[in-house]
Design a protein around this motif. Structure first.
Motif, PDB file in Angstrom:
ATOM      1  N   ASP A 120       0.837  -1.200   0.000  1.00  0.00           N
ATOM      2  CA  ASP A 120       0.000   0.000   0.000  1.00  0.00           C
ATOM      3  C   ASP A 120       0.873   1.253   0.000  1.00  0.00           C
ATOM      4  O   ASP A 120       1.148   1.832   1.051  1.00  0.00           O
ATOM      5  CB  ASP A 120      -0.928  -0.031   1.222  1.00  0.00           C
ATOM      6  CG  ASP A 120      -1.893   1.155   1.250  1.00  0.00           C
ATOM      7  OD1 ASP A 120      -1.973   1.887   0.236  1.00  0.00           O
ATOM      8  OD2 ASP A 120      -2.554   1.347   2.289  1.00  0.00           O
ATOM      9  N   ARG A 121       1.290   1.671  -1.189  1.00  0.00           N
ATOM     10  CA  ARG A 121       2.128   2.870  -1.297  1.00  0.00           C
ATOM     11  C   ARG A 121       1.370   4.108  -0.826  1.00  0.00           C
ATOM     12  O   ARG A 121       1.908   4.921  -0.069  1.00  0.00           O
ATOM     13  CB  ARG A 121       2.581   3.058  -2.752  1.00  0.00           C
ATOM     14  CG  ARG A 121       3.286   4.376  -3.021  1.00  0.00           C
ATOM     15  CD  ARG A 121       3.932   4.438  -4.391  1.00  0.00           C
ATOM     16  NE  ARG A 121       2.991   4.326  -5.499  1.00  0.00           N
ATOM     17  CZ  ARG A 121       3.337   4.363  -6.786  1.00  0.00           C
ATOM     18  NH1 ARG A 121       4.612   4.488  -7.123  1.00  0.00           N
ATOM     19  NH2 ARG A 121       2.437   4.257  -7.738  1.00  0.00           N
ATOM     20  N   ALA A 122       0.125   4.260  -1.268  1.00  0.00           N
ATOM     21  CA  ALA A 122      -0.663   5.443  -0.913  1.00  0.00           C
ATOM     22  C   ALA A 122      -0.887   5.527   0.595  1.00  0.00           C
ATOM     23  O   ALA A 122      -0.974   6.625   1.161  1.00  0.00           O
ATOM     24  CB  ALA A 122      -2.000   5.417  -1.644  1.00  0.00           C
ATOM     25  N   GLY A 123      -0.960   4.383   1.269  1.00  0.00           N
ATOM     26  CA  GLY A 123      -1.181   4.357   2.707  1.00  0.00           C
ATOM     27  C   GLY A 123       0.079   4.467   3.531  1.00  0.00           C
ATOM     28  O   GLY A 123       0.026   4.418   4.763  1.00  0.00           O
ATOM     29  N   GLY A 124       1.233   4.579   2.863  1.00  0.00           N
ATOM     30  CA  GLY A 124       2.489   4.772   3.570  1.00  0.00           C
ATOM     31  C   GLY A 124       3.238   3.504   3.926  1.00  0.00           C
ATOM     32  O   GLY A 124       4.250   3.563   4.641  1.00  0.00           O
ATOM     33  N   GLU A 125       2.782   2.341   3.448  1.00  0.00           N
ATOM     34  CA  GLU A 125       3.504   1.093   3.737  1.00  0.00           C
ATOM     35  C   GLU A 125       4.880   1.140   3.069  1.00  0.00           C
ATOM     36  O   GLU A 125       5.030   1.604   1.937  1.00  0.00           O
ATOM     37  CB  GLU A 125       2.715  -0.115   3.231  1.00  0.00           C
ATOM     38  CG  GLU A 125       3.325  -1.458   3.632  1.00  0.00           C
ATOM     39  CD  GLU A 125       2.466  -2.640   3.205  1.00  0.00           C
ATOM     40  OE1 GLU A 125       2.779  -3.765   3.631  1.00  0.00           O
ATOM     41  OE2 GLU A 125       1.505  -2.447   2.423  1.00  0.00           O
ATOM     42  N   SER A 126       5.902   0.652   3.754  1.00  0.00           N
ATOM     43  CA  SER A 126       7.273   0.722   3.259  1.00  0.00           C
ATOM     44  C   SER A 126       7.616  -0.489   2.387  1.00  0.00           C
ATOM     45  O   SER A 126       7.576  -1.623   2.854  1.00  0.00           O
ATOM     46  CB  SER A 126       8.249   0.785   4.442  1.00  0.00           C
ATOM     47  OG  SER A 126       9.577   0.593   4.007  1.00  0.00           O
ATOM     48  N   ARG A 127       7.960  -0.229   1.152  1.00  0.00           N
ATOM     49  CA  ARG A 127       8.374  -1.318   0.266  1.00  0.00           C
ATOM     50  C   ARG A 127       9.700  -1.902   0.729  1.00  0.00           C
ATOM     51  O   ARG A 127       9.954  -3.100   0.567  1.00  0.00           O
ATOM     52  CB  ARG A 127       8.478  -0.832  -1.176  1.00  0.00           C
ATOM     53  CG  ARG A 127       9.572   0.199  -1.432  1.00  0.00           C
ATOM     54  CD  ARG A 127       9.555   0.706  -2.857  1.00  0.00           C
ATOM     55  NE  ARG A 127      10.683   1.600  -3.116  1.00  0.00           N
ATOM     56  CZ  ARG A 127      10.931   2.166  -4.294  1.00  0.00           C
ATOM     57  NH1 ARG A 127      10.118   1.944  -5.314  1.00  0.00           N
ATOM     58  NH2 ARG A 127      11.973   2.945  -4.461  1.00  0.00           N
ATOM     59  N   GLU A 128      10.554  -1.042   1.298  1.00  0.00           N
ATOM     60  CA  GLU A 128      11.844  -1.525   1.789  1.00  0.00           C
ATOM     61  C   GLU A 128      11.654  -2.534   2.922  1.00  0.00           C
ATOM     62  O   GLU A 128      12.343  -3.562   2.973  1.00  0.00           O
ATOM     63  CB  GLU A 128      12.706  -0.349   2.258  1.00  0.00           C
ATOM     64  CG  GLU A 128      13.277   0.507   1.136  1.00  0.00           C
ATOM     65  CD  GLU A 128      12.294   1.509   0.563  1.00  0.00           C
ATOM     66  OE1 GLU A 128      11.166   1.611   1.123  1.00  0.00           O
ATOM     67  OE2 GLU A 128      12.621   2.182  -0.429  1.00  0.00           O
TER      68      GLU A 128
END
Length: 326
Positions: A121-129
């Protein structure tokens, strides 16, 4: 740190695998820009973007035993597809972490290339890293970063070797070289290649308005970040900040950045279709948009620009054609 020796070695590993894309031109684009415009259409590259170069370079450079355990990458789509294809060709499992709001075509294409896709969830601020670090530790995978990775930068730098060769053949010794820029992998790779083979070509990063971290970083002399990470159609070049590896290269070799609007990218996409007969995605059209619509900020009688990718959803492409098509 990536250097010209690494770029030339990557070019040897990529020989026979990457497409050598040409420099295209159109008198209609020259008239709009008020100077000669040459386009490097990496939208014609395998998987529809320059990212295959970096993906293939990085995966092919791994020790075979390490590669056999698998690779992992995070991407909104173009790096995802580049790594997925390279891994398939080299017999390595691939896991790709993608934002849930990425273009559906890019998600579907990545799966079709045989990769396991994990959405976040990029829009929700979840970190892909954070997602990537967890999966890397659990499965023993090797992370292939999208831009802040020396072998990825080396692969992208092969684009610059081709630009230098073609520019020299055309007698172009001085020009602004405009590059669509996210984290700076393509921009820094091209800059290193041109420093060696065509030092009169000045690289300038091109970014969307409001996501101009590289432009602001070059102006301030230190790494700046964007307040947002989504909310712009130029998804391919939306990154939080320039990379720790890429920024020193950009700072040393690049001229001032240029910024363009979403509408200007849509307009450039339409002109690429009508005048060059190539398909550009919004982020992939940022450099062409700058070449055409920021002409007062460009020096000299010649400009070269990348079209870095052509993976665009039909809905956005239809919007561009309906708004600016003739």
């Amino acid at each position: 740190m990536t250097n010209i020796t690494m770029i030339r070695a990557a070019a040897e590993r990529l020989k026979g695998h990457v497409r050598r894309t040409p420099l295209l031109s159109s008198p209609f684009l020259d008239e709009i820009a008020g100077r000669r415009v040459f386009i490097k259409p990496e939208c014609l590259q395998h998987t529809g973007s320059f990212k295959y170069r970096g993906g293939r370079s990085a995966v092919s450079a791994l020790d075979p035993e390490v590669r056999a355990r698998g690779v992992i990458a995070f991407s909104s789509g173009n790096h995802a597809q580049g790594v997925a294809l390279a891994a398939r060709e080299l017999g390595a499992p691939a896991v790709i972490i993608m934002p849930a709001d990425a273009p559906q075509m890019k998600i579907a294409n990545t799966r079709a290339l045989g990769a396991e896709v994990v959405l976040y969830d990029r829009a929700g601020g979840e970190s892909r890293e954070a997602v990537g670090e967890k999966l890397t530790a659990e499965r023993g995978l090797t992370m292939i970063k999208p831009y802040d990775e020396p072998q990825v930068i080396a692969g992208q730098g092969t684009t610059g070797l081709e630009i230098a060769e073609d520019a020299n053949a055309l007698g172009i010794t001085q020009a602004d070289m405009l590059v669509c820029c996210g984290g700076g992998g393509l921009t820094s790779g091209i800059a290193l290649a041109l420093e060696a083979d065509a030092p009169g070509l000045r690289v300038r990063p091109c970014e969307p308005i409001g996501f101009d971290d590289v432009t602001r970083s070059l102006a301030s002399g230190h790494i700046e970040t964007n307040n947002r990470q989504s909310g712009n159609i130029c998804d391919a070049i939306l990154t939080p900040a320039p990379g720790q590896i890429t920024f020193p290269i950009l700072k040393r070799l690049c001229g001032p950045g240029l910024t363009v609007s979403e509408d200007e990218c849509l307009h450039a996409m339409t002109l690429a279709w009508s005048r060059l007969k190539v398909v550009a995605e919004p982020g992939g059209a940022a450099a062409l948009a700058a070449a055409l619509f920021r002409k007062d900020q460009i020096e000299g009688d010649t400009v070269i620009a990348t079209i870095s990718g052509g993976n665009v959803d039909a809905e956005i492409y239809q919007t561009a054609l309906s708004r600016y098509g003739t």
